[in-house]
Write a protein that holds these residues in place. Structure first.
Motif, short mmCIF file in Angstrom:
data_model
loop_
_atom_site.label_atom_id
_atom_site.label_comp_id
_atom_site.label_asym_id
_atom_site.label_seq_id
_atom_site.Cartn_x
_atom_site.Cartn_y
_atom_site.Cartn_z
N TYR A 80 47.92 36.53 38.11
CA TYR A 80 47.83 36.59 39.60
C TYR A 80 49.23 36.85 40.25
O TYR A 80 49.42 37.43 41.01
CB TYR A 80 47.46 35.13 40.15
CG TYR A 80 47.35 35.06 41.69
CD1 TYR A 80 46.17 35.95 42.36
CD2 TYR A 80 48.29 34.12 42.47
CE1 TYR A 80 46.12 35.61 43.78
CE2 TYR A 80 48.08 34.18 43.83
CZ TYR A 80 47.08 34.98 44.51
OH TYR A 80 47.01 34.85 45.99
N GLN B 40 40.44 38.73 38.17
CA GLN B 40 40.56 37.36 38.31
C GLN B 40 38.83 36.87 39.02
O GLN B 40 38.82 35.60 39.24
CB GLN B 40 41.57 36.53 39.06
CG GLN B 40 42.89 36.84 38.32
CD GLN B 40 43.85 37.71 39.07
OE1 GLN B 40 43.82 37.73 40.57
NE2 GLN B 40 44.88 38.45 38.66
N THR C 255 37.47 39.58 44.08
CA THR C 255 37.99 38.41 43.81
C THR C 255 36.97 37.34 43.34
O THR C 255 37.20 36.24 43.13
CB THR C 255 38.74 37.82 44.93
OG1 THR C 255 37.74 37.59 46.15
CG2 THR C 255 39.85 38.59 45.34
N LEU D 215 45.86 30.74 38.15
CA LEU D 215 44.59 31.36 38.98
C LEU D 215 45.29 31.10 40.61
O LEU D 215 45.93 30.11 40.84
CB LEU D 215 43.32 30.96 39.06
CG LEU D 215 42.82 31.27 37.78
CD1 LEU D 215 41.48 30.43 37.46
CD2 LEU D 215 42.39 32.74 37.62
N CYS D 216 44.81 31.80 41.55
CA CYS D 216 45.23 31.45 42.98
C CYS D 216 44.52 30.12 43.28
O CYS D 216 43.63 29.75 42.92
CB CYS D 216 44.77 32.56 43.72
SG CYS D 216 44.59 32.14 45.56
N ASN E 59 37.97 32.87 39.07
CA ASN E 59 38.15 32.46 40.45
C ASN E 59 36.74 31.94 40.92
O ASN E 59 36.60 30.58 41.46
CB ASN E 59 38.49 33.70 41.30
CG ASN E 59 39.82 33.99 41.40
OD1 ASN E 59 40.81 33.27 41.05
ND2 ASN E 59 40.14 35.09 42.28
N TYR F 265 42.78 41.20 47.50
CA TYR F 265 42.31 39.69 47.91
C TYR F 265 41.94 39.87 49.35
O TYR F 265 41.37 38.83 49.79
CB TYR F 265 43.41 38.61 47.59
CG TYR F 265 43.49 38.09 46.37
CD1 TYR F 265 43.57 38.86 45.24
CD2 TYR F 265 42.81 37.04 46.23
CE1 TYR F 265 43.52 38.39 44.05
CE2 TYR F 265 42.63 36.32 44.98
CZ TYR F 265 43.15 36.99 43.65
OH TYR F 265 42.78 36.56 42.48
N TYR G 174 51.19 40.25 39.93
CA TYR G 174 49.79 40.58 39.75
C TYR G 174 49.40 41.72 38.95
O TYR G 174 49.73 42.75 38.88
CB TYR G 174 49.54 41.08 41.35
CG TYR G 174 48.12 41.46 41.60
CD1 TYR G 174 47.08 40.19 41.38
CD2 TYR G 174 47.54 42.44 41.98
CE1 TYR G 174 45.73 40.35 41.69
CE2 TYR G 174 46.14 42.61 42.20
CZ TYR G 174 45.13 41.53 42.06
OH TYR G 174 43.87 41.73 42.31
N ARG H 293 47.93 43.12 45.31
CA ARG H 293 47.12 41.77 45.27
C ARG H 293 46.72 41.72 46.75
O ARG H 293 45.58 41.28 46.81
CB ARG H 293 48.04 40.59 44.90
CG ARG H 293 47.34 39.44 45.00
CD ARG H 293 48.20 38.29 44.36
NE ARG H 293 49.21 37.62 45.19
CZ ARG H 293 50.10 36.76 44.95
NH1 ARG H 293 50.42 36.59 43.71
NH2 ARG H 293 50.92 36.51 45.86
#
Ligand code: CP
Length: 316
Positions: free
Chosen positions: A241, A182, A145, A209-210, A186, A122, A244, A118
């Motif tokens: 997430y 994602q 992302t 989600l983040c 996102n 990210y 992950y 992750r």
């Protein structure tokens, strides 16, 4: 505009949507901007819509376009510095991106996440290295992302088709057989959080989600409640997430059918495509009057054209 990688690169999203809709009415009005300019499109992963719509957008602006499927046609890229390249990688991204910057005026890059690490995904390592080493304006064609051209097209579609101010927009998780990135949810979330809409995200437990992308959204595990009075339903699968990239299985009842739409405000159903029929979204919805997925894909041209026009205007 020198970079289009997220909503944060846009000063005024309403103006950008208006620009896209104006281009839809008058696609060839700005061909002087693209004359003798070249767009390079670099794909490290497959694409139908992004590839064709961005190419079409550039042609509408009078640009030349070169497309390269790096995953199949390019040398294997080395991303790390300080390594002796005695393994499988053949060319360092420093030279590869730098050379691309010699041939084209604007570069588009698609690079999906690995969904294993992750922190690495990210960090947007690959996309950011293309930006760093090519030395020219860069547009994201979907990164690890985010998918900002898709999200802009989605907002254009909502703006065009809404029947009331501040429509209710619901992003709902949908089942799938594979772990998916994602990036689309996102990106859709961060654009909707800045748009003039009432935004709700519905997903099963474990698919949060983040939070960097969801500030301002209402988040629920109750899909049926989320769909009440919805004007737009954005259907998308994504993997977890945390942990992950994992999928837990189950939740097949999260696939929308016509019955799911009965308590909406005559909701229009959106999906970025490609979509797996009767797994992610029912064929009865896709083939029925509620689906706007093809119209939405058509708007990818005008979203890309609005962004490329801004980039061309920034070139000296
Ligand atoms: N929605 C989208 O980006 O489609 P492609 O992956 O086919 O480009």
């Amino acid at each position: 505009m020198k970079l289009f990688s997220s909503v944060n690169d846009v000063t005024d999203i309403n103006q950008l949507v208006a620009d896209a809709l104006a281009l839809k009415q008058n696609p060839y009005a700005h061909q002087h901007l693209g004359k003798n300019r070249t767009l390079g499109l670099i794909f490290l992963n497959p694409s139908l819509r992004t590839r064709l719509s961005t190419q079409k957008a550039a042609m509408n602006l009078g640009m030349n376009v070169m497309v390269m499927n790096m995953d199949k046609e390019g040398w294997a890229l080395e991303l790390n510095d300080g390594v002796v390249m005695n393994g499988t990688t053949v060319e360092h991204i420093r030279e590869a991106a730098g050379v691309m910057g010699q041939y084209v005026d604007i570069l588009g890059v698609r690079s999906f996440p690995g969904l294993k690490d992750r922190e690495l995904d990210y960090s947007e390592e690959i996309f950011n290295k293309f930006v760093k080493y090519c030395g020219i304006p860069v547009v994201s064609l979907e990164s690890a992302t985010r998918h900002p051209l898709q999200s802009l097209a989605d907002l254009v579609t909502i703006t065009e088709l809404k029947t009331r101010p501040w429509p209710k927009v619901v992003l709902t998780w949908a089942p799938h057989v594979k772990p998916l990135p994602q990036a689309v949810p996102n990106s859709f979330a961060e654009w909707m959080c800045k748009a003039e809409v009432d935004f709700v995200i519905a997903h099963p437990p474990g698919y949060e989600l983040c939070t960097d992308f969801t500030q301002g959204a209402t988040i629920t595990h109750n899909q049926q409640e989320a769909l009440l009075d919805a004007d737009f339903i954005y259907v998308k699968n994504w993997s977890a997430y945390e942990p992950y990239g994992k999928v837990t299985g189950g939740y097949e009842d999260w696939m929308l059918t016509n019955a799911s739409l009965t308590e909406t405000n005559n909701a229009k159903v959106m999906h970025c495509l490609p979509v797996r029929r009767d797994l992610e979204l029912s064929a009865e919805i896709l083939d029925g009057p509620s689906s706007v997925v093809v119209h939405e894909a058509g708007n990818r041209v005008w979203a890309a054209q609005a962004v490329l026009k801004k980039m061309l205007e920034s070139l000296t």
